[in-house]
Enzyme design. Sequence first.
Site, PDB file in Angstrom:
ATOM      1  N   CYS A  78       0.796  -1.229   0.000  1.00  0.00           N
ATOM      2  CA  CYS A  78       0.000   0.000   0.000  1.00  0.00           C
ATOM      3  C   CYS A  78       0.823   1.272   0.000  1.00  0.00           C
ATOM      4  O   CYS A  78       0.523   2.211  -0.758  1.00  0.00           O
ATOM      5  CB  CYS A  78      -0.994  -0.001   1.157  1.00  0.00           C
ATOM      6  SG  CYS A  78      -0.242   0.007   2.817  1.00  0.00           S
ATOM      7  N   HIS A 103      -2.881   1.145   6.806  1.00  0.00           N
ATOM      8  CA  HIS A 103      -3.111   1.259   5.366  1.00  0.00           C
ATOM      9  C   HIS A 103      -2.749   2.678   4.950  1.00  0.00           C
ATOM     10  O   HIS A 103      -2.902   3.622   5.729  1.00  0.00           O
ATOM     11  CB  HIS A 103      -4.573   0.956   5.017  1.00  0.00           C
ATOM     12  CG  HIS A 103      -4.842   0.930   3.540  1.00  0.00           C
ATOM     13  ND1 HIS A 103      -4.036   0.245   2.661  1.00  0.00           N
ATOM     14  CD2 HIS A 103      -5.811   1.516   2.793  1.00  0.00           C
ATOM     15  CE1 HIS A 103      -4.517   0.396   1.430  1.00  0.00           C
ATOM     16  NE2 HIS A 103      -5.575   1.179   1.492  1.00  0.00           N
ATOM     17  N   ASP A 117      -7.316   5.671  -3.897  1.00  0.00           N
ATOM     18  CA  ASP A 117      -6.598   4.513  -3.353  1.00  0.00           C
ATOM     19  C   ASP A 117      -6.197   3.588  -4.494  1.00  0.00           C
ATOM     20  O   ASP A 117      -7.047   3.005  -5.161  1.00  0.00           O
ATOM     21  CB  ASP A 117      -7.483   3.768  -2.345  1.00  0.00           C
ATOM     22  CG  ASP A 117      -6.697   2.766  -1.509  1.00  0.00           C
ATOM     23  OD1 ASP A 117      -5.560   2.437  -1.883  1.00  0.00           O
ATOM     24  OD2 ASP A 117      -7.227   2.315  -0.483  1.00  0.00           O
TER      25      ASP A 117
END
Length: 226
Positions: free
Chosen positions: A136, A194, A217
């Site tokens: 991530c 995250h 994202d």
Amino acid sequence: WFSGDDVYIANENERQEYVLNENGIIFVGNARYIEARAWYYGQFQDLLNICLTMLDLSLYYRQDPAMDVSRRGDPKYLGRVISSMINGNDNDNGVLLGKWQGSFHSHENPSRWDGSVVILKKWRQDNYRPVQYGQCWVFAGVMCTVLRCLGIPTRLVSNFNSAHDVDRNLSIDKYYDSSGRSLNIGKDSTWDYHVWNESWFVRPDLGRSYSGWQVLDATPQEQSKG
């Protein structure tokens, strides 16, 4: 800098930070031990042609080139295209292939990346095959570089004890039997952390109150509209 632009930020300090700054810190780890990792965005390091090629390789362009090019002035649209192209898990010539378990010995361990420039240039050098591997914070770091390079103010956000709600019922569901033993059913989870991006632009489609920082994202999780 132009007040009529969809990505205009009035605050000069924020322009310096979210458009021009080539260096940053990404926070990773867990809620009890937060680690600050240096990241080199390098958005002005001869990357513009790579970023423009990324747009031409996207499924959006291949499906309807005229429509895609006509919408490239819209940061909402551009953010969706770039978020899909940063990861290569959809078999669309994306920049990075995600991997979260198993061995990394045959390719780069995600924890060893410290900047976007080498990743983007390796992607071009390898004829636009996904670079292995990303997680991530790597997806977010590279996406920040590309969006800043294309003129969209962008920052990173780290969240700890990060809820991953797979069935979208706004809760994290855990199941137990009558003896109190945990049952391995349900796909909801809570991650240590995250990292994603936020980009600054107006939202005429939603109304003035929704303008400002918008969540993007690039980490591949569940498909969105295919």
